[in-house]
Scaffold this active site. Structure first.
Site, PDB file in Angstrom:
ATOM      1  N   ASP A  33      15.737 -21.112 -15.828  1.00 29.59           N
ATOM      2  CA  ASP A  33      16.625 -21.573 -14.763  1.00 29.59           C
ATOM      3  C   ASP A  33      16.062 -22.799 -14.062  1.00 29.59           C
ATOM      4  O   ASP A  33      16.785 -23.729 -13.718  1.00 29.59           O
ATOM      5  CB  ASP A  33      16.829 -20.461 -13.724  1.00 29.59           C
ATOM      6  CG  ASP A  33      17.842 -19.429 -14.184  1.00 29.59           C
ATOM      7  OD1 ASP A  33      18.365 -19.574 -15.307  1.00 29.59           O
ATOM      8  OD2 ASP A  33      18.108 -18.484 -13.427  1.00 29.59           O
ATOM      9  N   SER A  82      32.001 -21.992  -8.842  1.00 30.93           N
ATOM     10  CA  SER A  82      30.585 -21.637  -8.734  1.00 30.93           C
ATOM     11  C   SER A  82      30.052 -22.216  -7.427  1.00 30.93           C
ATOM     12  O   SER A  82      30.686 -23.072  -6.814  1.00 30.93           O
ATOM     13  CB  SER A  82      29.802 -22.198  -9.921  1.00 30.93           C
ATOM     14  OG  SER A  82      29.831 -23.616  -9.895  1.00 30.93           O
ATOM     15  N   LYS A 108      21.431 -14.201  -3.305  1.00 36.10           N
ATOM     16  CA  LYS A 108      22.215 -14.717  -4.430  1.00 36.10           C
ATOM     17  C   LYS A 108      21.860 -13.867  -5.652  1.00 36.10           C
ATOM     18  O   LYS A 108      20.856 -14.108  -6.332  1.00 36.10           O
ATOM     19  CB  LYS A 108      21.923 -16.189  -4.692  1.00 36.10           C
ATOM     20  CG  LYS A 108      22.816 -16.807  -5.765  1.00 36.10           C
ATOM     21  CD  LYS A 108      22.550 -18.296  -5.908  1.00 36.10           C
ATOM     22  CE  LYS A 108      23.461 -18.898  -6.968  1.00 36.10           C
ATOM     23  NZ  LYS A 108      23.216 -18.347  -8.316  1.00 36.10           N
ATOM     24  N   GLU A 163      29.165  -8.625  -8.198  1.00 43.80           N
ATOM     25  CA  GLU A 163      28.127  -9.058  -9.137  1.00 43.80           C
ATOM     26  C   GLU A 163      27.603  -7.827  -9.871  1.00 43.80           C
ATOM     27  O   GLU A 163      27.185  -6.840  -9.242  1.00 43.80           O
ATOM     28  CB  GLU A 163      26.988  -9.745  -8.392  1.00 43.80           C
ATOM     29  CG  GLU A 163      26.069 -10.562  -9.279  1.00 43.80           C
ATOM     30  CD  GLU A 163      26.637 -11.930  -9.630  1.00 43.80           C
ATOM     31  OE1 GLU A 163      25.967 -12.680 -10.358  1.00 43.80           O
ATOM     32  OE2 GLU A 163      27.757 -12.249  -9.185  1.00 43.80           O
ATOM     33  N   LYS A 301      18.903 -22.501  -3.473  1.00 38.45           N
ATOM     34  CA  LYS A 301      18.177 -22.063  -4.664  1.00 38.45           C
ATOM     35  C   LYS A 301      16.679 -21.981  -4.397  1.00 38.45           C
ATOM     36  O   LYS A 301      16.072 -22.894  -3.857  1.00 38.45           O
ATOM     37  CB  LYS A 301      18.439 -23.033  -5.818  1.00 38.45           C
ATOM     38  CG  LYS A 301      19.856 -22.962  -6.374  1.00 38.45           C
ATOM     39  CD  LYS A 301      20.033 -21.796  -7.317  1.00 38.45           C
ATOM     40  CE  LYS A 301      19.363 -22.055  -8.642  1.00 38.45           C
ATOM     41  NZ  LYS A 301      19.592 -20.978  -9.624  1.00 38.45           N
ATOM     42  N   CYS A 398     -17.329  -3.417 -27.504  1.00 40.62           N
ATOM     43  CA  CYS A 398     -18.421  -2.554 -27.997  1.00 40.62           C
ATOM     44  C   CYS A 398     -18.392  -2.336 -29.506  1.00 40.62           C
ATOM     45  O   CYS A 398     -19.351  -1.790 -30.070  1.00 40.62           O
ATOM     46  CB  CYS A 398     -18.392  -1.213 -27.269  1.00 40.62           C
ATOM     47  SG  CYS A 398     -17.029  -0.121 -27.770  1.00 40.62           S
TER      48      CYS A 398
END
Length: 662
Positions: A33, A82, A108, A163, A301, A398
């Site tokens: 993103d 949007s 958001k 959402e 954002k 080891c």
């Protein structure tokens, strides 16, 4: 750059962003993103500088999406734009000046936006956003969302925006093959597919955040709408209101900073910023929308918590239980201000399932976890030079043989230094015996000098007093302080001793549960002489399953471990339960499961847990549908999940009243 260069760059950016939009829609992103936003912001800036190159088909002016042929296409009643993005406080102030109204801040949510339609109280349609004008009907999968009401009290026509999200825990459970780079891709792939049964098996959550239209009712604010939606049985988005004053804007600025720097990393689901809206509904009508964005809201954002980079190699890390964990060595990449060069690969089973290889370009994520981890490889960009990651057949420290237990690889070597050091550090840790004078650096120094070789060597230090007091930074006073601490912890209760023993899968809560059944270590050792009967007793303890029972039985039937416990008794450890004289059934919170989260002002969280346990509650570290209530302090890291699951939330003031009344 000159005009010719700008024109070429704009052309390139538009084509690149359209390509990434298409891959995103197909759940096959090849950039993060943050990388996408960098391209998008560059295009926005260039288009502002060179308005002569305006194009209505630019991805800054319209939404690009891919439709699934088999799904019904439906035209939205209202344009579904949007969010316009802002990336700094100046952008917020510019937005704030558009209208006079209190500002509503909401997480958001990073999932799949769906328009839900109800008629006569019945859910009949669920439409994806699509290109904003036309979406696709996915009602067959929407109906599988567990917290979404299919019938509501309101009988008029209602359209709401929701959402669809998937919590991180579900994402980790489902994404074993690394097919999805993050929870957002998974929820999109889940709800947009044809098979509703697959969607039903995944814990998709629906969070409603907006009313598009409602028949026969009017509201004056978004806050009023959200209260109405809650009353209908919807899970609604968390919302905080800020007045449009100097003090209100200052509070909003602090809220944004705290959400980005602290809160979002602890949320149980993905958010990638905050949505800021004018609370007055009149703003919607008066400000309207552009060809792509509503003007009455913006998205602030956050810096991305994921990035793409390349795996250069793999390191094999050995922990105190002997588990060998693959750690990816990365080409360094900035994630939220942190220069990340290493990331967890979980275990070798995960590496094989997800087919992650050295040389792969991968998604690395820090969300919901301090430790960065590799989430998925981008197989579409492989060139054939990548190398399969092989689990080592011998311990890298080891040299002892390794063996798998499920997806996890273990070293069973008795003299493996990381295991010995880890167990001693854990023995002294705050959650276990809390030996203040025995920190990591002291343990490391004592092992390096050969002063100790195992845990109980700590009780033979008198013989090496002179050698210890000669060490840099260590003197007689420090030595005597350590001796005093070692003596003090001999009387620590049984559950603290159980925690200190590094028994696989036996943490704080289960250790306490065990010490409520057995009065002391002698009772435990006696019970384990009959392993089958011991298993029966263990499985009667609430939340004790076969896996934990196996670990406990394996530890207590091992001869070396039994000898160590007998030696602890000889040294003077009492190892008695401090729960033995209590009848939990008569206590105020008997049978209740409680989670404490955030920072309490009146006491630390350990003190709060102790108070709850004294009242008969079982204190857990994670929230589930079995949780009775959550005590929430500042920070509220699990607050959102409590609301999501419908669990009661108790704030500090009510918690203090609860304690005082007891």
């Amino acid at each position: 750059m000159d005009k010719v260069q700008a024109k070429e760059r704009i052309k390139y950016l538009r084509g690149s962003i359209k390509k990434h939009d298409e891959l995103y829609d197909q759940n096959k992103p090849i950039i993060s993103d943050g990388e996408y936003d960098t391209l998008y912001y560059e295009l926005l800036d260039l288009e502002k500088q060179y308005p002569e190159f305006f194009d209505p088909d630019s991805p800054t002016q319209r939404i690009y999406t891919t439709m699934v042929d088999e799904l019904e296409k439906v035209r939205h009643s209202t344009f579904m734009g949007s969010q316009e993005k802002v990336k700094n406080w100046e952008g917020v102030l510019s937005f704030e000046k558009r209208y006079e109204s209190p500002i509503l801040a909401q997480p958001k949510l990073d999932g799949l936006t769906i328009v839900l339609s109800y008629d006569n109280g019945i859910l009949f349609q669920g439409i994806t956003r699509g290109d904003g004008e036309v979406g696709q009907n996915i009602i067959h999968t929407v109906r599988t969302i567990q917290n979404l009401p299919s019938i509501i009290p309101f009988k008029g026509r209602l359209e709401v925006r929701m959402e669809g999200i998937i919590p991180f825990t579900e994402f980790e459970r489902i994404n074993v093959d690394g097919a999805y780079s993050n929870p957002r891709n998974l929820v999109s792939g889940t709800l947009s597919q044809l098979n509703a049964k697959i969607a039903e098996e995944r814990n998709v959550q629906g969070i409603v955040f907006d009313i598009i239209s409602i028949e026969g009712m009017t509201f004056t604010s978004i806050s009023e709408e959200l209260e109405f939606l809650k009353a209908q049985g919807f899970t609604t988005v968390d919302s905080v209101l800020f007045e449009q004053t100097e003090a209100g804007l200052s509070a909003l600025k602090l809220y944004i900073e705290n959400m980005e720097q602290n809160v979002r990393k602890s949320l149980p689901y993905m958010i990638d910023g905050l949505v800021l809206k004018f609370d007055k509904l009149s703003a919607k009508e008066e400000l309207g929308s552009t060809s792509k964005h509503p003007r009455w809201s913006v998205a602030y954002k956050f810096a991305s918590l994921e990035a793409t980079t390349r795996i250069k190699g793999v390191e094999h890390s050995v922990g105190r239980t002997g588990q060998i964990t693959p750690v990816a060595l990365l080409e360094k990449v900035d994630i939220d201000g942190v220069n990340v060069g290493r990331a967890s690969l979980a275990n070798y089973g995960t590496v094989e399932e997800k087919d992650i290889r050295i040389g792969d370009r991968v998604f690395v994520i820090r969300a919901n976890d301090v430790i960065p981890k590799v989430e998925a490889s981008i197989k579409e960009v492989r060139n054939g030079s990548e190398e399969v990651i092989l689990a080592p057949k011998h311990c890298p420290v080891c040299g002892a043989p390794t063996e798998f237990d499920g997806a996890n690889l273990f070293c069973r070597g008795k003299q493996c230094k990381p295991q010995i050091q880890g167990k001693i550090e854990h023995f002294a840790s705050r959650k276990a015996l809390n030996i203040n004078s025995l920190g990591k650096s002291t343990v490391e120094l004592f092992l390096e000098k050969g002063i100790i070789c195992e845990v109980l060597d700590l009780y033979d230090l008198q013989e090496k007093e002179e050698e210890i007091c000669a060490l840099d930074g260590y003197g007689k006073k420090s030595f005597m302080k350590l001796q005093k601490e070692l003596e003090r912890v001999k009387t620590e209760p049984l559950h603290k001793v159980l925690i200190s023993l590094s028994i696989e899968r036996l943490g704080e809560t289960k250790s306490k549960d065990l010490s409520k059944v057995f009065t002391d270590m002698d009772a435990l050792l006696s019970a384990t002489e009959d392993p089958e009967n011991f298993r029966t007793l263990l499985l009667k303890i609430p939340d004790f399953g076969n896996t934990i029972a196996d670990s406990v039985i394996t530890f207590f039937t091992n001869e070396e471990n039994r000898n160590m416990l007998l030696k602890m008794k000889e040294i003077g450890f009492t190892m008695k339960s401090d729960f033995e004289s209590r009848d939990d059934n008569n206590l105020t919170l008997a049978g209740e499961t409680v989670v404490v989260t955030g920072t309490l002002n009146s006491m630390d969280r350990d003190a709060a847990k102790t108070k709850l346990e004294e009242m008969g509650a079982k204190v857990s570290s994670s929230i589930s549908k079995k949780t009775s209530f959550v005590v929430v302090g500042e920070g509220k890291s699990k607050h959102a999940k409590a609301i999501e699951l419908g669990v009661r939330v108790v704030f500090e003031e009510e918690f203090l009243q609860m304690i005082q009344a007891n």
